[in-house]
Scaffold this motif. Structure first.
Motif, mmCIF file in Angstrom:
data_model
loop_
_atom_site.group_PDB
_atom_site.id
_atom_site.type_symbol
_atom_site.label_atom_id
_atom_site.label_comp_id
_atom_site.label_asym_id
_atom_site.label_seq_id
_atom_site.Cartn_x
_atom_site.Cartn_y
_atom_site.Cartn_z
ATOM 1 N N ILE A 1 -108.659 2.845 -97.089
ATOM 2 C CA ILE A 1 -107.738 2.796 -95.956
ATOM 3 C C ILE A 1 -108.252 1.683 -95.056
ATOM 4 O O ILE A 1 -109.415 1.700 -94.655
ATOM 5 C CB ILE A 1 -107.676 4.121 -95.183
ATOM 6 C CG1 ILE A 1 -107.109 5.229 -96.081
ATOM 7 C CG2 ILE A 1 -106.821 3.968 -93.916
ATOM 8 C CD1 ILE A 1 -107.102 6.600 -95.440
ATOM 9 N N CYS B 1 -107.670 -0.631 -91.585
ATOM 10 C CA CYS B 1 -107.035 -0.689 -90.270
ATOM 11 C C CYS B 1 -107.256 -2.086 -89.686
ATOM 12 O O CYS B 1 -108.370 -2.598 -89.718
ATOM 13 C CB CYS B 1 -107.655 0.334 -89.326
ATOM 14 S SG CYS B 1 -107.568 2.015 -89.951
ATOM 15 N N GLU C 1 -102.072 -0.278 -90.553
ATOM 16 C CA GLU C 1 -102.959 0.443 -91.460
ATOM 17 C C GLU C 1 -102.408 0.299 -92.869
ATOM 18 O O GLU C 1 -101.197 0.199 -93.056
ATOM 19 C CB GLU C 1 -103.019 1.923 -91.094
ATOM 20 C CG GLU C 1 -103.485 2.186 -89.684
ATOM 21 C CD GLU C 1 -103.254 3.627 -89.255
ATOM 22 O OE1 GLU C 1 -102.857 4.456 -90.097
ATOM 23 O OE2 GLU C 1 -103.459 3.912 -88.074
ATOM 24 N N VAL D 1 -103.023 1.635 -97.140
ATOM 25 C CA VAL D 1 -103.691 2.465 -98.133
ATOM 26 C C VAL D 1 -103.666 1.686 -99.449
ATOM 27 O O VAL D 1 -102.606 1.257 -99.909
ATOM 28 C CB VAL D 1 -102.973 3.827 -98.289
ATOM 29 C CG1 VAL D 1 -103.680 4.679 -99.335
ATOM 30 C CG2 VAL D 1 -102.907 4.558 -96.956
ATOM 31 N N ASN E 1 -97.619 3.380 -97.244
ATOM 32 C CA ASN E 1 -97.838 2.329 -96.266
ATOM 33 C C ASN E 1 -96.599 2.145 -95.425
ATOM 34 O O ASN E 1 -95.485 2.276 -95.905
ATOM 35 C CB ASN E 1 -98.198 1.022 -96.979
ATOM 36 C CG ASN E 1 -99.522 1.122 -97.664
ATOM 37 O OD1 ASN E 1 -100.561 1.053 -97.030
ATOM 38 N ND2 ASN E 1 -99.511 1.361 -98.969
#
Length: 88
Positions: free
Chosen positions: A13, A15, A72, A74, A86
């Protein structure tokens, strides 16, 4: 048994956050009309003036707000976005 196809299970993940570095030309005693060219690298402003001189200036880095990410993602083990997880 997992519902994920081989290699598609989320592994990362990520960010992303936005931050700013500002250069106050008045504070740096720079008249924009005297600038021939400029570039910024690694947070340093490099200015080439019309009179042929060059100078470098350190910017004022603002504090990064880590409360909310700008985006963010994934990702699977190959750093491929996992479909359906996402929002970007």
């Amino acid at each position: 048994m997992s519902d994920w196809l081989d290699g598609t299970k989320p592994k990362y993940i990520e960010c992303l956050y936005t931050t700013a570095i500002e250069f106050d030309l008045e504070e740096l005693d720079i008249d924009y009309d005297t600038i021939k060219d400029y570039h910024i690298k690694y947070g340093t402003l490099y200015v080439e003036f019309k009179d042929g001189t060059s100078e470098s200036y350190e910017g004022n880095q603002r504090e990064t707000d880590y409360k909310w990410a700008t985006s963010e993602g994934v990702f699977d083990e190959s750093w491929t976005l996992v479909e359906g997880l996402n929002w970007w």
